[in-house]
Design a protein around this motif. Structure first.
Motif, PDB file in Angstrom:
ATOM      1  N   TYR A 267      50.887  -5.653 -41.167  1.00 24.65           N
ATOM      2  CA  TYR A 267      51.583  -5.502 -39.909  1.00 24.65           C
ATOM      3  C   TYR A 267      51.819  -4.266 -39.423  1.00 24.65           C
ATOM      4  O   TYR A 267      52.463  -3.482 -40.139  1.00 24.65           O
ATOM      5  CB  TYR A 267      52.923  -6.459 -40.312  1.00 24.65           C
ATOM      6  N   GLN A 268      52.020  -4.078 -38.153  1.00 24.04           N
ATOM      7  CA  GLN A 268      52.168  -2.694 -37.293  1.00 24.04           C
ATOM      8  C   GLN A 268      53.192  -3.139 -36.350  1.00 24.04           C
ATOM      9  O   GLN A 268      53.181  -4.232 -35.720  1.00 24.04           O
ATOM     10  CB  GLN A 268      51.028  -2.011 -36.778  1.00 24.04           C
ATOM     11  N   CYS A 269      54.394  -2.348 -36.123  1.00 24.14           N
ATOM     12  CA  CYS A 269      55.429  -2.715 -35.262  1.00 24.14           C
ATOM     13  C   CYS A 269      54.933  -2.901 -33.837  1.00 24.14           C
ATOM     14  O   CYS A 269      54.075  -2.120 -33.288  1.00 24.14           O
ATOM     15  CB  CYS A 269      56.319  -1.290 -35.433  1.00 24.14           C
ATOM     16  N   GLY A 270      55.256  -3.872 -33.216  1.00 24.58           N
ATOM     17  CA  GLY A 270      54.613  -4.453 -32.032  1.00 24.58           C
ATOM     18  C   GLY A 270      53.272  -4.914 -31.859  1.00 24.58           C
ATOM     19  O   GLY A 270      52.749  -5.091 -30.638  1.00 24.58           O
ATOM     20  N   ASN A 271      52.787  -5.319 -32.992  1.00 26.15           N
ATOM     21  CA  ASN A 271      51.498  -5.788 -33.053  1.00 26.15           C
ATOM     22  C   ASN A 271      51.277  -6.776 -33.856  1.00 26.15           C
ATOM     23  O   ASN A 271      50.785  -6.765 -35.065  1.00 26.15           O
ATOM     24  CB  ASN A 271      50.353  -4.721 -33.026  1.00 26.15           C
ATOM     25  N   PHE A 272      51.756  -8.171 -33.799  1.00 23.93           N
ATOM     26  CA  PHE A 272      51.712  -9.255 -34.405  1.00 23.93           C
ATOM     27  C   PHE A 272      50.144  -9.870 -34.612  1.00 23.93           C
ATOM     28  O   PHE A 272      49.616 -10.278 -35.594  1.00 23.93           O
ATOM     29  CB  PHE A 272      52.240 -10.582 -34.020  1.00 23.93           C
ATOM     30  N   ASN A 273      49.217  -9.274 -33.589  1.00 19.94           N
ATOM     31  CA  ASN A 273      47.728  -9.579 -33.734  1.00 19.94           C
ATOM     32  C   ASN A 273      47.028  -8.916 -35.132  1.00 19.94           C
ATOM     33  O   ASN A 273      46.317  -9.604 -35.612  1.00 19.94           O
ATOM     34  CB  ASN A 273      47.022  -8.897 -32.699  1.00 19.94           C
TER      35      ASN A 273
END
Length: 442
Positions: A267-273
């Motif tokens: 997971y990366q902040c702002g990117n649930f993709n």
């Protein structure tokens, strides 16, 4: 302007647009095809359609060119042709609203944007929606400032068909087209508006039922995850940054989607993709929209900083000045069984030319000309600066900016990552909305 002058403007702009876009296509022949594009290509050649990717878009942008020309590149060439004709119509309209100099600047703003060059290589529904919505906006502006009964019926029919098509091309397109219909209600005489509304509904029904029935389009299963991008992004950031603050209910939900190590690694902040494609999303379907909103509000209560960080990281591509280049579009072809590939390149010189040009624009001050936040800021400032607060006609004219704000800020709440292509329409309508604000009132 005489009819001859109008014809010269329209044909010249359309021809220049077509040639410039062909240079991009020659550099990356036969175009760019993402996994979504390959899925639509498969539907077009197999004749088995489903509405997960809007089938009407597949029929117009994939099936039609493939049936006629038989080669994958024809999909992109036909899309470029649509773009060229609509841009010619746009520049002609701006020329009539202002002057040739402003029309040339508006044309240059769009055609010299490297983002436009790259995204036009993809036969995405975002492009189809953008082109259809631009045409809808141009016709609407012309109907308002012309205010003539001549030829109005055929314009109403055309506008109704294109509004219906734009609405179908994207599942959330109603944010734009619905807002525009409301704006037209205040700007057109009621008889004209009723005609447009009736033709829109009729076209929508004909496409969604007789046309879809003829092609045996299967209905796509509705997924809650497509409607809860913001809650999922907020929950994801809390799960990664402050897992110790989650209560039992939130922890149970989060770790039913993915294991703790997956949240930390992927997971990366702002990117649930980044985690969307490996997560077990059945829990999202069980919660429903209301349940996801409730869990998001719990995140704000338990971990406000991580929650706010997630919201900003997800949405700032719409309103940010520096961060508007997230989710940048670049050429590529997904793995496929159809032999669609870039090898060998048709023109290495063209590829080197357009890639060098794009790199220059994207790393210089000119990059601000292709940032959504700048576009929306200029549109808003222009509309407000020309607004006469005591004039109802001035207010009605200013209403034309409402659809793009409703669409952009509404769509950003559905994002699960930095998908800048969703907002392509913003670049296309910006020059027209600015010129419209400065044009004389009837």
């Amino acid at each position: 302007m005489t009819k001859k002058q109008k014809g010269i403007v329209f044909i010249s702009v359309a021809l220049i647009t077509f040639i410039v876009m062909l240079i991009w296509l020659l550099g990356y022949y036969p175009g760019s095809f993402s996994p979504d594009s390959i899925a639509q290509y498969t539907q077009a050649i197999s004749g088995k359609y489903d509405d997960w990717h809007p089938a009407w878009h597949t029929l117009v942008f994939f099936t039609f060119p493939l049936k006629v020309f038989k080669v994958p590149a024809s999909i992109i060439v036909m899309q470029i042709l649509y773009f060229a004709l609509i841009l010619g119509f746009l520049v002609l309209t701006i020329c009539e609203l202002s002057n040739v100099k402003i029309a040339v600047i508006s044309f240059a703003y769009i055609i010299l944007n490297p983002y436009v060059g790259y995204i036009m290589l993809y036969p995405w529904k975002d492009v189809g929606f953008g082109l259809a919505s631009l045409l809808v906006t141009v016709i609407s502006v012309r109907l308002i400032f012309k205010q003539s009964a001549k030829e109005k019926l055929w314009k109403c029919i055309l506008l109704g068909i294109v509004i219906a098509s734009a609405t179908i091309f994207r599942h959330n397109a109603i944010l734009y087209t619905g807002s525009l219909l409301i704006v037209l209600f205040f700007n057109l005489d009621k008889k004209t508006w009723i005609k447009i509304f009736i033709f829109t509904i009729a076209a929508f029904i004909i496409i969604k039922f007789p046309v879809y029935d003829f092609f045996e389009v299967s209905k796509a299963e509705k997924r809650i995850v497509e409607e809860t991008g913001l809650p999922l992004t907020v929950i994801g950031n809390v799960a990664k940054e402050t897992p110790e603050l989650m209560d039992e209910e939130l922890s149970k939900f989060v770790y039913s989607l993915a294991a703790p190590e997956q949240w930390q690694e992927s997971y990366q902040c702002g990117n649930f993709n980044n985690i969307k494609w490996i997560a077990n999303l059945s829990a999202v379907e069980e919660q429903g929209v209301a349940g996801m909103l409730r869990l998001m509000m719990k995140c704000f209560r338990l971990s406000p900083k991580a929650s706010i960080d997630a919201v900003i990281a997800l949405t700032d591509m719409v309103y940010g000045f520096e961060n508007g280049m997230e989710g940048n579009v670049s050429p590529g072809i997904a793995e496929n069984i159809y032999g669609i590939t870039y090898s060998p390149p048709q023109s290495e010189k063209c590829q080197a030319l357009v890639s060098s040009y794009a790199a220059f624009i994207n790393t210089s001050v000119f990059r601000y000309f292709r940032t959504y936040g700048i576009c929306l800021f200029v549109i808003l400032v222009t509309a407000l600066s020309k607004l006469k607060f005591n004039s109802w006609n001035s207010w009605k004219k200013a209403f034309m900016v409402i659809p793009i704000f409703v669409y952009d800020f509404g769509t950003m709440l559905l994002l699960t990552g930095p998908d800048s292509r969703f907002f392509f329409i913003t670049f296309l309508v910006t020059p027209l909305l600015i010129v419209w604000a400065f044009s004389k009132e009837n």
